[in-house]
Design an enzyme around this catalytic site. Sequence first.
Site, PDB file in Angstrom:
ATOM      1  N   ASP A  80     -11.448   3.854  29.155  1.00 41.32           N
ATOM      2  CA  ASP A  80     -11.590   4.471  27.839  1.00 41.32           C
ATOM      3  C   ASP A  80     -10.291   5.217  27.509  1.00 41.32           C
ATOM      4  OD1 ASP A  80     -13.021   5.093  25.567  1.00 41.32           O
ATOM      5  OD2 ASP A  80     -14.225   6.672  26.476  1.00 41.32           O
ATOM      6  N   GLY A 209     -20.121   7.537  18.475  1.00 41.77           N
ATOM      7  CA  GLY A 209     -21.468   7.031  18.183  1.00 41.77           C
ATOM      8  C   GLY A 209     -22.533   8.112  18.336  1.00 41.77           C
TER       9      GLY A 209
HETATM   10 ZN   LIG Z   1     -13.448   7.772  21.663  1.00 40.55          ZN
END
Ligand SMILES: [Zn+2]
Length: 279
Positions: A80, A209
């Site tokens: 990530d 999200g």
């Molecule tokens: Zn992110």
Amino acid sequence: MENMSRMLHQARERKSAVGAFNAYNYETVKGILAAARAFEAPVIVAFGEKYLANMSLSDIYAVTDSLSRQHPFPVCLHLDHCSSLPVIEAAIGAGFSSVMFDGSALSYEKNLRITREVCKMAHAHGITVEAELGSLAAGNESHEGSEEDRETYTDPQQAHEFSESTGCDALAVSIGTVHGLYRKAPQIRLDILEAIAKQVAAPLVLHGGSDTPDSLIRACIERGITKINVNTEISGSVIEKTAELLHTEKPHLAVLSLRQQEFVSEAVSRALSLFWGKS
Ligand SMILES: [Zn+2]
């Protein structure tokens, strides 16, 4: 393990999105895969540099690789947000199947140049690359990006040039979601997303999200988002359930580990029912 390519294109065809969930220990990986199995969904196990104190790159690889071998659906291990080339190289060396180069804090030119280099290096190993253009603001309890992050919406025309010229496999866009929890009501610019989707061939990624209303998530998927990252919401839900459990019980640590796997799986399942639905 798989890279992101096939799963994102499959998601686009069925108008759904692949969930990317942050993992930092055995319990999180186990819980993520249990939920993915229930939904017969491909899934992305995301690991951020922030969690290097929890697990090394080779530890998270070993755990995810081992568990994915007993798992019947595609699993991608993705690095990530990373702005460090040495860490990206180390992740590729450790066996990750996908990486994100986050050059969103850099100038457009520098972001483009380094993203292109990362793509060249990663693609030579069959590894997919997510890039980012535009910048998300930091919300409350954010565990990603930095507190100083300011919101800059992605420019659709620039996104087209950027994705064509870098050859990135997925592009993270900024359309009003935040990392963490919203400080005020979300202002998601679906019009910008539509314009980006018209101009960019690469699959689009929504960060932030967590805490985004279900109706907006659906609207983003309908407009071309094929990967959605969730971090804070999973952690928050597991912590809440753990606190409730400890309020009434004092389990053995081994039992707590099993219960936490269930809590992770429940939170991930909620997200997958929205992103992927039933196969
Ligand atoms: Zn992110």
